[in-house]
Scaffold this motif. Structure first.
Motif, PDB file in Angstrom:
ATOM      1  N   ARG A  54     -53.644  19.529  -2.242  1.00 49.43           N
ATOM      2  CA  ARG A  54     -54.871  19.685  -2.471  1.00 49.43           C
ATOM      3  C   ARG A  54     -56.131  20.684  -1.812  1.00 49.43           C
TER       4      ARG A  54
ATOM      5  N   ASP B 290     -58.014   4.182 -15.518  1.00 51.04           N
ATOM      6  CA  ASP B 290     -57.684   2.723 -15.046  1.00 51.04           C
ATOM      7  C   ASP B 290     -57.672   2.579 -13.688  1.00 51.04           C
TER       8      ASP B 290
ATOM      9  N   GLN C 147     -59.585  21.748  -1.015  1.00 55.86           N
ATOM     10  CA  GLN C 147     -61.051  21.635  -1.240  1.00 55.86           C
ATOM     11  C   GLN C 147     -61.754  21.998  -0.017  1.00 55.86           C
TER      12      GLN C 147
ATOM     13  N   ARG D  69     -64.572  -0.756  -3.331  1.00 54.51           N
ATOM     14  CA  ARG D  69     -63.977   0.162  -2.689  1.00 54.51           C
ATOM     15  C   ARG D  69     -64.462   1.690  -2.834  1.00 54.51           C
TER      16      ARG D  69
ATOM     17  N   GLY E  91     -59.731  10.885  -2.332  1.00 56.79           N
ATOM     18  CA  GLY E  91     -61.125  10.958  -3.172  1.00 56.79           C
ATOM     19  C   GLY E  91     -60.871  10.082  -4.283  1.00 56.79           C
ATOM     20  N   GLY E  92     -61.834  10.222  -5.505  1.00 53.62           N
ATOM     21  CA  GLY E  92     -61.904   9.626  -6.630  1.00 53.62           C
ATOM     22  C   GLY E  92     -60.247   9.323  -6.998  1.00 53.62           C
ATOM     23  N   HIS E  93     -59.617  10.368  -6.986  1.00 52.25           N
ATOM     24  CA  HIS E  93     -58.200  10.205  -7.385  1.00 52.25           C
ATOM     25  C   HIS E  93     -57.363   8.972  -6.942  1.00 52.25           C
TER      26      HIS E  93
ATOM     27  N   TYR F  97     -58.622   5.956  -6.356  1.00 49.08           N
ATOM     28  CA  TYR F  97     -59.367   4.930  -6.996  1.00 49.08           C
ATOM     29  C   TYR F  97     -58.762   4.362  -8.438  1.00 49.08           C
ATOM     30  N   VAL F  98     -58.057   5.568  -8.964  1.00 50.53           N
ATOM     31  CA  VAL F  98     -57.266   5.306 -10.274  1.00 50.53           C
ATOM     32  C   VAL F  98     -55.822   5.091 -10.021  1.00 50.53           C
TER      33      VAL F  98
ATOM     34  N   GLU G 287     -53.520   3.155  -4.927  1.00 46.49           N
ATOM     35  CA  GLU G 287     -54.385   1.619  -4.941  1.00 46.49           C
ATOM     36  C   GLU G 287     -53.738   0.585  -5.000  1.00 46.49           C
TER      37      GLU G 287
ATOM     38  N   GLU H 286     -53.215   6.251 -11.083  1.00 45.46           N
ATOM     39  CA  GLU H 286     -52.174   7.541 -11.201  1.00 45.46           C
ATOM     40  C   GLU H 286     -51.178   7.802 -10.093  1.00 45.46           C
TER      41      GLU H 286
ATOM     42  N   SER I  96     -56.083   1.712   2.980  1.00 43.31           N
ATOM     43  CA  SER I  96     -57.416   2.313   2.511  1.00 43.31           C
ATOM     44  C   SER I  96     -57.502   3.771   2.962  1.00 43.31           C
ATOM     45  N   ASP I  97     -57.369   3.831   4.160  1.00 45.14           N
ATOM     46  CA  ASP I  97     -57.964   5.105   4.656  1.00 45.14           C
ATOM     47  C   ASP I  97     -56.930   6.236   3.952  1.00 45.14           C
TER      48      ASP I  97
ATOM     49  N   PHE J 162     -64.351  11.809 -13.852  1.00 45.89           N
ATOM     50  CA  PHE J 162     -64.944  10.733 -13.182  1.00 45.89           C
ATOM     51  C   PHE J 162     -66.265  10.720 -13.517  1.00 45.89           C
TER      52      PHE J 162
ATOM     53  N   LEU K  32     -55.640   6.004   0.888  1.00 43.44           N
ATOM     54  CA  LEU K  32     -56.628   6.131  -0.424  1.00 43.44           C
ATOM     55  C   LEU K  32     -57.769   7.191  -0.414  1.00 43.44           C
ATOM     56  N   GLN K  33     -58.257   7.100   0.829  1.00 46.15           N
ATOM     57  CA  GLN K  33     -59.674   7.962   1.003  1.00 46.15           C
ATOM     58  C   GLN K  33     -59.104   9.423   0.923  1.00 46.15           C
TER      59      GLN K  33
ATOM     60  N   ILE L 269     -66.282   6.214  -1.645  1.00 41.70           N
ATOM     61  CA  ILE L 269     -65.872   7.506  -2.306  1.00 41.70           C
ATOM     62  C   ILE L 269     -66.983   8.318  -3.207  1.00 41.70           C
TER      63      ILE L 269
END
Lengths: 524, 524
Positions: free
Chosen positions: B278, A213, B280, A391, B373-375, B377-378, B384, B380, B366-367, A159, B369-370, A395
């Motif tokens: 995950r 992407d 963290q 969006r 984290g950054g994962h 927004y992609v 998203e 994969e 969207s929550d 990232f 998605l949050q 993050i």
């Protein structure tokens, strides 16, 4: 200052804004480790740095113009509103400059500061790794001492915005890594500088493995960087990397808040224009009874929606620009007490602005999309791009949940609420705010809650974790209320439109978020 | 019924879900008026209708299986969760079938009902025009009488889901148009049926001019259809088209609510899985002190976020499936009073489910998605895509603002609140709800507000327009509270997780939305 802003507006309008859609549609392209930016991006960036824009707030001794930070805030807000993806490139420059100016040694400064101040070279912030995002203590990238003052860096970073591109002759990476025998966790991190091209003209061993992407921000390459024994130099002291990086991170967080404010304004502008043109259904108060339908801006639900975003944008600007002024005060004021108070404002306002205005930007941009109906869901009007682009601001540079924890656990509880109390007491002294009974009541409720937080038992503190976001939001709306009182006192039209919308639709939420925190304390 | 659902799950999992990502990435493609669906879509659709799934709830006399509507609701919720874009194709079938079964004449029914019941042919709903979206009264498409019982249709229709594709041998368009000398406005609209292929084997004069480039739902072609003197037949009476179309529209609105519920569940499932894997940061209560970090599901803010979505999904299911049962009761119960009560439930629940659960689906996805984290927004992890896909559910089949107006202005105020009052009184008789003091208090507040709405002055009624959405949300959360009480009484684990989350984080909003409506009345 007016002239500078006028020139900035001209540049943003003529050069940067027109590239927003091509940035989304073509996007950055990766091939064999090289990244090609969307058509026009490189020319626009060259024009940008050669016109001196990155150097606006940099110190004259490094070739900067030494103008107030507030001016650069306005510039970056406008750039973000016009073209978020393109603005990602220079967005980290100022933070990297500050970081190097504070922590770099003389040799490193001489080699890199002028190019970063001018923007001739761009910078990155290499923190995240596949297994370590919010939790930097888990980082594994290693740096081992090498010839002379150099280090050899090995690891993979994820990232990395602008980790590779064709905008500038060189890219300056600031990398968090672990030295041999470093302590575990966040206290064992060291900051290093590793350029794409080494001073001797050799390519450094930094490979862009791919770009992501993404949902949006297609014009900004989000890179996976492999440091394959790359050469780097220490920035600051060993194991003090996190503190050094936080100079950059705090600057970045405020920039993210500006992205939120700018993009929400852009969304409002699109929706406001459309709502004036589009005629559907009869409004309860008819504008022209001879027409079959009224402009949708006359529909009260649309008016509420638009005025609410206007209130968020305008109060956000007051708070962000005030923060910019405090940054300069914190650096330059002769009185240490004034500097301290300014620093306190910045420390408290940074997580609040970052989290509350990016959250509102996403939800408010989605509301603005709704004004377009089905037309908002298609690419044509550009509004769905804003929703996708913005969006990410919730993050990156610390998720909004991290910001809420920062405000509650690091900046509210440790000093028993003293700093925030002093800030709120200061705002209560403001004549416009003091003349607003509803705001005074809300401020009083927040201060009482602050007392309860400071006196909370261990069990109560645990119960606060899930309402950290409510606490941040209650603080945000209280600060907005202060800004709203100031704006309303100077502009009667604003007062009757966005100001009234704030009073009706936003301000009650201050009490709701206080209620959530109060109930969490009461339950524990 | 269990066996049917088991087979449905197998089909959705094995055939439909695997095509979700290719649908997004490849999308539907337009070329010279023809539309090619994403790879695999046509085969999956053929398997779907040949296995009899569209006919589940259709009447046996038209070749259907005559099973309860509730079963088809579960099926469509699952299909939407697995692959929203693919499900758009059969999504309108049931509404078109009902519309034709109620309003078509014998000849039209004989020609089209069996193929629509089986799903061998697909259907569209052609309403929107470039200048007429929410406001159907502005429609301009014209239908003029022609040879025999046929009409000649001319005009351009926008945003027609599945207006052209390669999934079926024929497409049955239901088109709103104006006859010559029709009254202006919504009362001058007539419904016609125009097939892609005419009974004599000729291609009808219906041209797909383009498909839209959308934020999401790439696997579903959103078509611009030009009716170039196309041949059509009347469905129902002249100028009664809107009433006929509303049979289809109400079915579609409930399907959209199911899309919201299904996609929110899909988002929850992804985020819940990720949050368990995950690791963290350290959670306030540590799971395993020997690990450097805890699963993020142990972080209270993440737990709150996930449990809140779970509460929305599960209470939404209770309400949606209950509505499905009431649809069958409204059709088949011998007692007219019971049929009337069932019809009232459906009329009130439809806008509430459509608006509240699609809004929550977008914000809740969207929550979710949050959580990544950054994962998130992609591309994969697929989360998203859900946010992009589900956004349209807040818009189509009547925007959520239209739903709120429908509930307030058509279904609450005209009868002085009698229907809604009767519904709420009925829920108060439910033993689980009656044993929940907080719910009883909230229900009482809503009933008192209902009295105030019924007694409102003209000025107060005007002041209600901007809070129509708050009224809908207050009603939605009250209904959720009833569902929550029933679920909590039958499942102790649910009661302690999602149920407790509902009590803490969702239920207070019932009071907030009541407050907004009360304040609007008080200000006027």
């Amino acid at each position: 200052m007016r002239q500078v802003l006028h020139e900035a507006a001209t540049f943003v309008h003529a050069v940067v804004a027109p590239l927003n859609r091509v940035g989304d549609e073509v996007g950055a392209r990766w091939r064999d480790g090289a990244v090609t930016m969307p058509p026009g991006f490189a020319d626009a960036y060259r024009a940008f740095w050669q016109a001196g824009w990155p150097a606006l707030a940099a110190a004259p001794e490094h070739g900067g113009q030494g103008l107030p930070v507030a001016l650069s805030f306005v510039l970056y807000e406008w750039l973000s509103a016009a073209n978020h993806a393109w603005t990602m490139a220079p967005g980290l420059l100022h933070g990297a400059y500050e970081c190097l100016a504070h922590h770099g040694d003389a040799a490193l400064q001489a080699r890199y500061l002028p190019k970063l101040a001018s923007g001739e070279w761009l910078a990155t912030m290499c923190l995240t790794e596949p297994h370590a995002g919010s939790d930097l203590g888990l980082l594994r990238t290693r740096a081992t001492p090498c010839d002379g003052d150099t280090y050899r860096i090995e690891g993979t970073k994820l990232f990395i915005s602008g980790g590779e591109h064709d905008l500038t002759d060189n890219i300056v990476h600031l990398v968090l890594a672990r030295l041999p025998n470093a302590p575990a966790g966040a206290k064992g991190l060291t900051l290093l500088l590793a350029p794409k091209w080494l001073p001797d003209g050799q390519r450094n061993a930094i490979v862009c493995e791919r770009i992501e992407d993404k949902m949006g921000l297609h014009g900004s390459p989000t890179c996976v960087l492999r440091f394959d024994g790359a050469t780097g130099w220490l920035v600051g002291q060993p194991h003090q990397g996190l503190a050094a990086m936080f100079v950059m991170m705090n600057a970045a967080r405020l920039h993210v808040a500006l992205q939120g404010i700018g993009l929400l304004d852009a969304a409002w502008q699109k929706a406001h224009d459309y709502a004036q043109q589009r005629q559907q259904m009869r409004a309860p108060r008819r504008r022209d009874p001879t027409q079959a339908a009224d402009p949708i801006i006359d529909h009260p639900a649309v008016q509420r929606l638009l005025d609410t975003q206007r209130a968020w944008v305008d109060t956000g600007r007051v708070l962000a620009y005030h923060t910019a002024l405090q940054l300069d005060v914190a650096h330059h004021h002769p009185d240490p007490a004034v500097r301290r108070a300014a620093h306190t404002w910045c420390a408290l306002a940074t997580p609040v602005l970052k989290a509350a205005w990016t959250e509102q930007a996403f939800h408010g941009a989605s509301d603005c999309l709704q004004v377009f109906g089905g037309h908002g869901y298609v690419r044509e009007w550009g509004i769905e791009q804003i929703v996708r682009d913005v969006r990410v601001t919730m993050i990156y540079e610390g998720t909004n949940e991290i910001q809420a924890q920062d405000l509650l656990l690091r900046k509210t509880l440790p000093d028993g609420g003293a700093a925030l109390r002093a800030l709120l007491e200061g705002l209560r002294g403001d004549p416009q705010a003091a003349a607003t009974p509803a705001w005074l009541d809300g401020c009083q409720r927040l201060l009482e809650l602050l007392g309860a937080l400071a006196a909370a038992s261990e069990a109560q503190r645990l119960a606060l974790y899930p309402v950290a976001g409510d606490w941040l939001r209650a603080v945000a709306i209280t600060l907005m209320g202060w800004a709203r009182a100031r704006l309303g006192a100077t502009d009667a039209t604003w007062d009757a439109g966005a100001g009234a919308a704030f009073d009706r639709w936003v301000w009650p939420q201050q009490g709701w978020h206080c209620q959530m925190v109060e109930q969490a304390l009461a339950r524990a």
